[in-house]
Design a protein around this motif. Sequence first.
Motif, short mmCIF file in Angstrom:
data_model
loop_
_atom_site.label_atom_id
_atom_site.label_comp_id
_atom_site.label_asym_id
_atom_site.label_seq_id
_atom_site.Cartn_x
_atom_site.Cartn_y
_atom_site.Cartn_z
N TRP A 1 0.83 -1.21 0.00
CA TRP A 1 0.00 0.00 0.00
C TRP A 1 0.86 1.26 0.00
CZ3 TRP A 1 -5.00 1.35 -0.58
CH2 TRP A 1 -5.36 2.64 -0.20
N ARG A 2 1.85 1.31 0.90
CA ARG A 2 2.71 2.49 1.00
C ARG A 2 3.51 2.70 -0.28
NH1 ARG A 2 0.47 5.52 4.85
NH2 ARG A 2 0.52 4.55 6.92
N ASP B 1 0.68 3.84 -3.08
CA ASP B 1 0.00 5.10 -2.81
C ASP B 1 1.07 6.19 -2.84
OD1 ASP B 1 -1.68 7.15 -2.01
OD2 ASP B 1 -1.61 6.61 0.12
N SER B 2 1.60 6.40 -4.04
CA SER B 2 2.81 7.21 -4.21
C SER B 2 2.60 8.68 -3.85
CB SER B 2 3.32 7.10 -5.65
OG SER B 2 2.31 7.45 -6.58
N ASP B 3 1.38 9.18 -3.96
CA ASP B 3 1.13 10.58 -3.63
C ASP B 3 0.62 10.75 -2.20
OD1 ASP B 3 -1.36 9.49 -3.88
OD2 ASP B 3 -2.10 10.92 -5.37
N CYS B 4 0.60 9.63 -1.43
CA CYS B 4 0.18 9.65 -0.01
C CYS B 4 -1.22 10.23 0.14
CB CYS B 4 1.17 10.44 0.84
SG CYS B 4 2.84 9.73 0.83
N SER B 5 -2.08 9.95 -0.81
CA SER B 5 -3.45 10.48 -0.76
C SER B 5 -4.36 9.65 0.14
CB SER B 5 -4.04 10.49 -2.18
OG SER B 5 -4.19 9.16 -2.66
N GLY B 6 -3.91 8.46 0.48
CA GLY B 6 -4.76 7.56 1.25
C GLY B 6 -5.62 6.67 0.38
N ASP C 1 1.94 -0.05 10.78
CA ASP C 1 0.80 0.11 9.87
C ASP C 1 -0.10 -1.12 9.90
OD1 ASP C 1 1.57 2.62 8.95
OD2 ASP C 1 2.76 1.80 7.31
N GLY D 1 -7.19 5.03 3.93
CA GLY D 1 -5.79 5.28 4.24
C GLY D 1 -5.61 6.47 5.16
N SER D 2 -6.43 7.50 4.99
CA SER D 2 -6.33 8.68 5.86
C SER D 2 -6.76 8.35 7.28
CB SER D 2 -7.17 9.83 5.29
OG SER D 2 -8.52 9.45 5.14
N ASP E 1 -3.80 6.63 8.89
CA ASP E 1 -2.71 7.55 9.22
C ASP E 1 -3.01 8.34 10.48
OD1 ASP E 1 -1.22 6.72 7.06
OD2 ASP E 1 -1.92 8.31 5.74
#
Length: 274
Positions: free
Chosen positions: A112-113, A116-121, A221, A237-238, A241
């Motif tokens: 997942w990490r 999810d390259s732009d860390c958008s969730g 995680d 994803g958000s 986090d």
Amino acid sequence: MCCSFLSVMECVSAALFLQLWTQFDKDDDGFIDERTLEEFLRLVLKTVSTESDVSEAQKMKEKIVRSCYMTADGRLHMEQVAGALLPKQENFLLMFRRETPLYNSVEFMRIWRCYDSDCSGYISAAELKSFLQDLLHQHDKLISTDKLQEYTDTMMEVFDKNQDGRLDLNDLARILALKENFLLKFEMEACSLEDRRRDFEKIFAHYDVSNTGALEGAEVDGFVKDMMELVKPSLSGSDLDKFKQVLLGHCDINRDGKIQKNELALCLGLKLNF
């Protein structure tokens, strides 16, 4: 006409198979029973042929049942049905169930990490395409750009349940056939102190895949994902986090970005000595 077993194999693509399969695998566990198999095959025949024959679906079902292993409760797995219907070059679906089994949320969260390259969730269509491309390359599968796009579009169509053009944690877990939440095995409140100690050791060892005695990175995680899903099955994803930061703030006593075994025990309200 595309009605015989061999001609159906020539007409059915992995993308079509997946689209039709999800209409019959209602609980999304990768299995259908013998009766449902015949209904599935009838739809396959109807889709690939304008002159489909009900008796042909029955014959196909009988041939598949004879050649495949059936569970004790009379069900067949997607891998077996796909293996019987799809030509070898179209066995793309099987990679998700056979070649990339995931038994631990830690490995799932690493994937997942990574994508999810732009860390958008969320995983966008472009990020999913990158994942599929890397997976195919890893298994020495060479496909055209058009075929890769077809696979990406199909996966988005099938697994993007709310049709918002992106995948959340649960969507990707379904694609990768992530096994049941490990924490569901335990009932910490209902155990004696000795039972709680034993269960805690099992839990910590499960997530401490690096065997360092501390959870860090994807290990945290994975633990957070499984723990949160006990109370919130639909997890973004958000969400993960946010809760991870809360957990680290509460448990990471020495502020090293890791969760030591004794720190996690205290966080869970367990008075255990290590």
